[in-house]
Design a protein around this motif. Structure first.
Motif, PDB file in Angstrom:
ATOM      1  N   UNK A  45      -2.458  -6.824   0.254  1.00  0.00           N
ATOM      2  CA  UNK A  45      -2.680  -5.414   0.526  1.00  0.00           C
ATOM      3  C   UNK A  45      -2.572  -4.662  -0.789  1.00  0.00           C
ATOM      4  N   UNK A  46      -3.159  -3.473  -0.829  1.00  0.00           N
ATOM      5  CA  UNK A  46      -3.111  -2.693  -2.046  1.00  0.00           C
ATOM      6  C   UNK A  46      -3.264  -1.217  -1.775  1.00  0.00           C
ATOM      7  N   UNK A  47      -2.865  -0.423  -2.773  1.00  0.00           N
ATOM      8  CA  UNK A  47      -2.983   1.026  -2.676  1.00  0.00           C
ATOM      9  C   UNK A  47      -3.162   1.588  -4.076  1.00  0.00           C
ATOM     10  N   UNK A  48      -3.945   2.655  -4.187  1.00  0.00           N
ATOM     11  CA  UNK A  48      -4.103   3.353  -5.456  1.00  0.00           C
ATOM     12  C   UNK A  48      -4.184   4.840  -5.171  1.00  0.00           C
ATOM     13  N   UNK A  49      -3.848   5.628  -6.203  1.00  0.00           N
ATOM     14  CA  UNK A  49      -3.754   7.077  -6.043  1.00  0.00           C
ATOM     15  C   UNK A  49      -4.623   7.774  -7.079  1.00  0.00           C
ATOM     16  N   UNK A  50      -4.943   9.039  -6.818  1.00  0.00           N
ATOM     17  CA  UNK A  50      -5.785   9.813  -7.731  1.00  0.00           C
ATOM     18  C   UNK A  50      -4.980  10.767  -8.603  1.00  0.00           C
ATOM     19  N   UNK A  51      -3.671  10.532  -8.747  1.00  0.00           N
ATOM     20  CA  UNK A  51      -2.858  11.409  -9.583  1.00  0.00           C
ATOM     21  C   UNK A  51      -3.273  11.317 -11.035  1.00  0.00           C
ATOM     22  N   UNK A  52      -3.259  12.454 -11.725  1.00  0.00           N
ATOM     23  CA  UNK A  52      -3.650  12.495 -13.133  1.00  0.00           C
ATOM     24  C   UNK A  52      -2.460  12.711 -14.059  1.00  0.00           C
ATOM     25  N   UNK A  53      -1.337  13.122 -13.482  1.00  0.00           N
ATOM     26  CA  UNK A  53      -0.148  13.437 -14.263  1.00  0.00           C
ATOM     27  C   UNK A  53       1.016  12.625 -13.708  1.00  0.00           C
ATOM     28  N   UNK A  54       1.798  12.053 -14.587  1.00  0.00           N
ATOM     29  CA  UNK A  54       2.985  11.336 -14.139  1.00  0.00           C
ATOM     30  C   UNK A  54       3.872  12.311 -13.368  1.00  0.00           C
ATOM     31  N   UNK A  55       4.314  11.913 -12.197  1.00  0.00           N
ATOM     32  CA  UNK A  55       5.128  12.768 -11.336  1.00  0.00           C
ATOM     33  C   UNK A  55       6.063  11.868 -10.529  1.00  0.00           C
ATOM     34  N   UNK A  56       6.751  12.457  -9.579  1.00  0.00           N
ATOM     35  CA  UNK A  56       7.667  11.694  -8.743  1.00  0.00           C
ATOM     36  C   UNK A  56       6.924  10.542  -8.077  1.00  0.00           C
ATOM     37  N   UNK A  57       7.546   9.363  -8.002  1.00  0.00           N
ATOM     38  CA  UNK A  57       6.885   8.228  -7.358  1.00  0.00           C
ATOM     39  C   UNK A  57       6.615   8.502  -5.876  1.00  0.00           C
ATOM     40  N   UNK A  58       5.631   7.813  -5.370  1.00  0.00           N
ATOM     41  CA  UNK A  58       5.282   7.893  -3.952  1.00  0.00           C
ATOM     42  C   UNK A  58       5.918   6.703  -3.256  1.00  0.00           C
ATOM     43  N   UNK A  59       6.645   6.965  -2.178  1.00  0.00           N
ATOM     44  CA  UNK A  59       7.229   5.889  -1.383  1.00  0.00           C
ATOM     45  C   UNK A  59       6.122   5.280  -0.531  1.00  0.00           C
ATOM     46  N   UNK A  60       5.947   3.971  -0.654  1.00  0.00           N
ATOM     47  CA  UNK A  60       4.880   3.257   0.043  1.00  0.00           C
ATOM     48  C   UNK A  60       5.501   2.126   0.848  1.00  0.00           C
ATOM     49  N   UNK A  61       5.093   2.018   2.109  1.00  0.00           N
ATOM     50  CA  UNK A  61       5.643   0.998   3.003  1.00  0.00           C
ATOM     51  C   UNK A  61       4.520   0.204   3.655  1.00  0.00           C
ATOM     52  N   UNK A  62       4.697  -1.097   3.716  1.00  0.00           N
ATOM     53  CA  UNK A  62       3.899  -1.954   4.581  1.00  0.00           C
ATOM     54  C   UNK A  62       4.877  -2.368   5.664  1.00  0.00           C
ATOM     55  N   UNK A  63       4.660  -1.911   6.872  1.00  0.00           N
ATOM     56  CA  UNK A  63       5.678  -2.047   7.906  1.00  0.00           C
ATOM     57  C   UNK A  63       5.054  -2.419   9.249  1.00  0.00           C
ATOM     58  N   UNK A  64       5.761  -3.263   9.983  1.00  0.00           N
ATOM     59  CA  UNK A  64       5.388  -3.592  11.365  1.00  0.00           C
ATOM     60  C   UNK A  64       6.156  -2.654  12.272  1.00  0.00           C
ATOM     61  N   UNK A  65       5.481  -2.052  13.236  1.00  0.00           N
ATOM     62  CA  UNK A  65       6.139  -1.163  14.183  1.00  0.00           C
ATOM     63  C   UNK A  65       5.811  -1.577  15.613  1.00  0.00           C
ATOM     64  N   UNK A  66       6.559  -0.987  16.527  1.00  0.00           N
ATOM     65  CA  UNK A  66       6.339  -1.251  17.946  1.00  0.00           C
ATOM     66  C   UNK A  66       5.555  -0.138  18.635  1.00  0.00           C
ATOM     67  N   UNK A  67       5.309   0.953  17.913  1.00  0.00           N
ATOM     68  CA  UNK A  67       4.621   2.115  18.470  1.00  0.00           C
ATOM     69  C   UNK A  67       3.475   2.498  17.540  1.00  0.00           C
ATOM     70  N   UNK A  68       2.364   2.875  18.112  1.00  0.00           N
ATOM     71  CA  UNK A  68       1.191   3.251  17.321  1.00  0.00           C
ATOM     72  C   UNK A  68       1.279   4.691  16.843  1.00  0.00           C
ATOM     73  N   UNK A  69       0.715   4.930  15.688  1.00  0.00           N
ATOM     74  CA  UNK A  69       0.422   6.288  15.249  1.00  0.00           C
ATOM     75  C   UNK A  69      -0.895   6.695  15.906  1.00  0.00           C
ATOM     76  N   UNK A  70      -1.153   7.983  15.978  1.00  0.00           N
ATOM     77  CA  UNK A  70      -2.452   8.467  16.440  1.00  0.00           C
ATOM     78  C   UNK A  70      -3.352   8.549  15.212  1.00  0.00           C
ATOM     79  N   UNK A  71      -4.415   7.770  15.211  1.00  0.00           N
ATOM     80  CA  UNK A  71      -5.266   7.614  14.030  1.00  0.00           C
ATOM     81  C   UNK A  71      -6.725   7.892  14.369  1.00  0.00           C
ATOM     82  N   UNK A  72      -7.544   8.027  13.331  1.00  0.00           N
ATOM     83  CA  UNK A  72      -8.991   8.012  13.510  1.00  0.00           C
ATOM     84  C   UNK A  72      -9.379   6.553  13.729  1.00  0.00           C
TER      85      UNK A  72
END
Length: 164
Positions: A45-72
């Motif tokens: 799995x992978x993720x990338x961001x469009x930030x142009x300036x160093x700033x606070x890190x983004x918390x990123x999770x790959x997680x298994x859950x028992x309940x769905x989010x409402x998504x497109x």
């Protein structure tokens, strides 16, 4: 066993895939729903961001859950064969409370299991591949999510490659 791939957006045709804003509260960018007949083995799995300036890190999770989010909802074309273009269609469940992207509601989760957890600068990208035989697995009737929490909103691409 074939590999499949999905990203956090509709599969592009004449235009490029559009990145999605992280927002500033927890947000599921991509969700994969396993059916009652088959689990999955996440190989990358992978993720990338469009930030142009160093700033606070983004918390990123790959997680298994028992309940769905409402998504497109992803459509069948949005979940593509990866290792074999002639592979049958993925068996993952499609729908607004199943496999999709860009959550509008997170749902009330009662149980989680982490596959990966990172703090990533908004100017960076992250890719994780598991060693063969040590991949993160998601059992039947569960949800795999890529979630982010950012101090300042930036756009993001994320994807998951799995074996069924």
């Amino acid at each position: 066993m074939p590999l499949y791939w999905a990203a956090n957006g509709a599969m592009p045709t004449t235009a490029a895939l559009s990145p999605v804003t992280t927002g500033t509260s927890i947000k599921t960018l991509l969700q994969i729903a396993t059916p009652s007949t088959r689990g999955i083995r996440v190989v990358e799995w992978g993720i990338s961001f469009s930030g142009f300036v160093a700033a606070a890190p983004i918390n990123v999770e790959l997680v298994q859950t028992d309940v769905a989010a409402t998504v497109t909802a992803h459509v069948a074309a949005g979940v593509q064969p990866y290792s074999d273009a002639g592979a049958p269609a993925s068996l993952m469940t499609l729908g607004t409370s199943a496999t999709g992207y860009t959550a509008t509601a997170e749902g009330t989760i009662t149980a989680t299991r982490y596959g990966d957890l990172q703090q990533i600068p908004p100017t960076a990208a992250y890719i994780k591949q598991w060693p063969l035989g040590r991949e993160f697995t998601v059992p039947v009737s569960k949800f795999l999510r890529v979630r982010v929490t950012a101090a300042a909103a930036v756009n993001a691409y994320t994807y998951v490659i799995w074996e069924e």
